[in-house]
Motif scaffolding. Structure first.
Motif, PDB file in Angstrom:
ATOM      1  N   UNK A 196     -17.437  36.034  -6.376  1.00 48.18           N
ATOM      2  CA  UNK A 196     -17.396  34.786  -6.587  1.00 48.18           C
ATOM      3  C   UNK A 196     -16.469  33.659  -5.497  1.00 48.18           C
ATOM      4  N   UNK A 197     -16.914  32.402  -5.528  1.00 41.91           N
ATOM      5  CA  UNK A 197     -16.050  31.654  -4.835  1.00 41.91           C
ATOM      6  C   UNK A 197     -14.841  30.901  -5.821  1.00 41.91           C
ATOM      7  N   UNK A 198     -14.164  30.430  -4.929  1.00 40.02           N
ATOM      8  CA  UNK A 198     -13.201  29.571  -5.613  1.00 40.02           C
ATOM      9  C   UNK A 198     -13.642  28.147  -6.162  1.00 40.02           C
ATOM     10  N   UNK A 199     -13.235  27.511  -7.137  1.00 39.57           N
ATOM     11  CA  UNK A 199     -13.869  26.279  -7.471  1.00 39.57           C
ATOM     12  C   UNK A 199     -12.673  25.259  -7.615  1.00 39.57           C
ATOM     13  N   UNK A 200     -12.814  23.955  -7.290  1.00 35.94           N
ATOM     14  CA  UNK A 200     -11.940  22.956  -7.701  1.00 35.94           C
ATOM     15  C   UNK A 200     -12.732  21.737  -7.875  1.00 35.94           C
ATOM     16  N   UNK A 201     -11.947  20.694  -8.431  1.00 36.76           N
ATOM     17  CA  UNK A 201     -12.367  19.303  -8.505  1.00 36.76           C
ATOM     18  C   UNK A 201     -11.222  18.569  -8.115  1.00 36.76           C
ATOM     19  N   UNK A 202     -11.749  17.108  -7.656  1.00 41.47           N
ATOM     20  CA  UNK A 202     -11.204  15.999  -7.271  1.00 41.47           C
ATOM     21  C   UNK A 202     -11.289  14.703  -8.018  1.00 41.47           C
ATOM     22  N   UNK A 203     -10.281  14.294  -8.423  1.00 39.09           N
ATOM     23  CA  UNK A 203     -10.363  12.771  -8.911  1.00 39.09           C
ATOM     24  C   UNK A 203      -9.606  12.037  -8.016  1.00 39.09           C
ATOM     25  N   UNK A 204     -10.482  11.176  -7.427  1.00 37.94           N
ATOM     26  CA  UNK A 204     -10.076   9.878  -6.230  1.00 37.94           C
ATOM     27  C   UNK A 204     -10.292   8.478  -6.858  1.00 37.94           C
ATOM     28  N   UNK A 205      -9.261   7.808  -6.162  1.00 44.35           N
ATOM     29  CA  UNK A 205      -9.481   6.250  -6.429  1.00 44.35           C
ATOM     30  C   UNK A 205      -8.751   5.630  -5.170  1.00 44.35           C
ATOM     31  N   UNK A 206      -9.326   4.631  -4.826  1.00 46.43           N
ATOM     32  CA  UNK A 206      -8.699   3.654  -3.892  1.00 46.43           C
ATOM     33  C   UNK A 206      -8.174   2.372  -4.367  1.00 46.43           C
ATOM     34  N   UNK A 207      -7.085   2.070  -3.938  1.00 46.06           N
ATOM     35  CA  UNK A 207      -6.294   0.770  -4.231  1.00 46.06           C
ATOM     36  C   UNK A 207      -6.988  -0.305  -3.466  1.00 46.06           C
ATOM     37  N   UNK A 208      -7.331  -1.555  -4.167  1.00 44.98           N
ATOM     38  CA  UNK A 208      -7.953  -2.512  -3.346  1.00 44.98           C
ATOM     39  C   UNK A 208      -7.004  -3.207  -2.270  1.00 44.98           C
ATOM     40  N   UNK A 209      -6.418  -2.605  -1.344  1.00 48.57           N
ATOM     41  CA  UNK A 209      -5.349  -3.076  -0.501  1.00 48.57           C
ATOM     42  C   UNK A 209      -5.809  -3.451   1.075  1.00 48.57           C
ATOM     43  N   UNK A 210      -7.077  -3.455   1.287  1.00 51.80           N
ATOM     44  CA  UNK A 210      -7.396  -3.424   2.751  1.00 51.80           C
ATOM     45  C   UNK A 210      -7.929  -4.934   2.864  1.00 51.80           C
ATOM     46  N   UNK A 211      -8.172  -5.116   4.058  1.00 55.18           N
ATOM     47  CA  UNK A 211      -8.640  -6.599   4.482  1.00 55.18           C
ATOM     48  C   UNK A 211     -10.006  -6.634   4.012  1.00 55.18           C
ATOM     49  N   UNK A 212     -10.476  -7.940   3.334  1.00 51.71           N
ATOM     50  CA  UNK A 212     -11.712  -8.095   2.891  1.00 51.71           C
ATOM     51  C   UNK A 212     -12.914  -7.539   3.681  1.00 51.71           C
ATOM     52  N   UNK A 213     -12.994  -7.519   4.818  1.00 50.85           N
ATOM     53  CA  UNK A 213     -14.103  -7.029   5.609  1.00 50.85           C
ATOM     54  C   UNK A 213     -14.033  -5.408   5.894  1.00 50.85           C
ATOM     55  N   UNK A 214     -12.861  -4.940   5.520  1.00 51.26           N
ATOM     56  CA  UNK A 214     -12.836  -3.520   5.429  1.00 51.26           C
ATOM     57  C   UNK A 214     -12.631  -2.663   4.116  1.00 51.26           C
ATOM     58  N   UNK A 215     -12.998  -3.592   3.114  1.00 52.30           N
ATOM     59  CA  UNK A 215     -12.377  -3.009   1.714  1.00 52.30           C
ATOM     60  C   UNK A 215     -13.664  -3.140   0.973  1.00 52.30           C
ATOM     61  N   UNK A 216     -13.563  -2.399   0.039  1.00 52.97           N
ATOM     62  CA  UNK A 216     -14.713  -2.479  -1.035  1.00 52.97           C
ATOM     63  C   UNK A 216     -14.357  -2.673  -2.507  1.00 52.97           C
ATOM     64  N   UNK A 217     -13.046  -3.510  -2.512  1.00 59.68           N
ATOM     65  CA  UNK A 217     -12.312  -3.703  -3.529  1.00 59.68           C
ATOM     66  C   UNK A 217     -12.040  -2.627  -4.428  1.00 59.68           C
ATOM     67  N   UNK A 218     -11.322  -1.358  -3.588  1.00 60.09           N
ATOM     68  CA  UNK A 218     -11.193  -0.129  -4.523  1.00 60.09           C
ATOM     69  C   UNK A 218     -12.468   0.591  -4.670  1.00 60.09           C
TER      70      UNK A 218
END
Length: 260
Positions: free
Chosen positions: A114-136
């Protein structure tokens, strides 16, 4: 070795359909605990840290991206990650993208079959320039890893929701192979597929190949190139990164002398 290399190339050429390759960076793995953008279920040991600095050159259109990444092992199966990207030349707009944070937990270790299993919880802070950001953004991902001989394979599936309401949710599929060609040299291959937050359709599919050198016991250098698999832009991506791992403590060997 050549047979393995040709096998990796064939996988990249035949598993994909169409694509548009440039998107915001998001959370990225830190080598050697991943391929290029594909995470491994393996984590840094408890109390160990890693820092990576890298650059990408996207050709047609010409875009330059600098990426700082760091990771820390909370325990032997829990890891914290952070990615800080800076982009130059995107529609004459230069600046930071949103800073991405991640929590990775390996909840099932690899067995004989069997393989190894993992999960990831991720979040982005709305810290980028408006043209390069998705508002987090926030999301969740599943990581599957399995070693077969000298090849370590990884499959990732991610779902992410951008902060801007007018943007579509994103789904990413990544598959990576890490072939240990020598004790300090690994050949890397990756398939990257992602739906666009502007159209909701799969318009980013890219094949990537490269190598990683274990420069010292605690430094890894990675080179790679990505190729769009249908006539979209950018057509080519050049990648380079250097990773620094915190050194392990050397065990002192006690010598015992027998008296005659």
């Amino acid at each position: 070795m050549r047979k393995y290399f040709l096998f990796l190339m064939l996988i990249l050429l035949f598993l994909c359909v169409d694509s548009y390759a440039f998107e915001t960076t998001g959370l990225q793995p830190i080598g050697p605990y991943g391929v290029f953008s594909t995470f491994s279920a393996e984590s840094l040991p408890k109390g160990k840290a890693a820092f990576s600095t890298g650059a990408e050159i996207l050709i047609d259109p010409d875009i330059y991206r600098f990426v700082l990444k760091t990771a820390y092992g909370i325990s032997d199966n829990v890891e914290l990650n952070m990615t800080v990207p800076y982009t130059l030349g995107a529609d004459s707009t230069d600046g930071f993208e949103d800073i991405a944070l991640g929590f990775k937990h390996r909840f099932f270790d690899e067995g004989k079959y069997g393989p190894s299993l993992a999960y990831v919880l991720n979040a982005s802070i709305p810290s980028g320039r408006d043209e390069l950001s998705t508002d987090g953004r926030f999301g969740i991902g599943l990581i599957i890893s399995k070693r077969v001989g000298p090849v370590n394979g990884h499959v990732n599936l991610f779902y992410e929701k951008p902060g801007k309401r007018n943007l579509d949710d994103e789904v990413s599929f990544l598959a990576g192979l890490d072939f240990a060609a020598a004790h300090n040299f690994n050949i890397l291959a990756e398939l990257f597929c992602k739906t666009s937050h502007e159209s909701g359709k799969i318009d980013s599919v890219e094949g990537r190949i490269g190598y990683r050198i274990k420069t010292t016991d605690f430094i890894y250098t990675t080179f790679g190139a990505g190729f769009d698999l249908k006539k979209r832009s950018p057509e080519t991506r050049i990648m380079f990164s250097v990773t620094f791992l915190s050194p392990s403590k050397k065990e002192k060997i006690k010598k015992i002398y027998e008296e005659e």
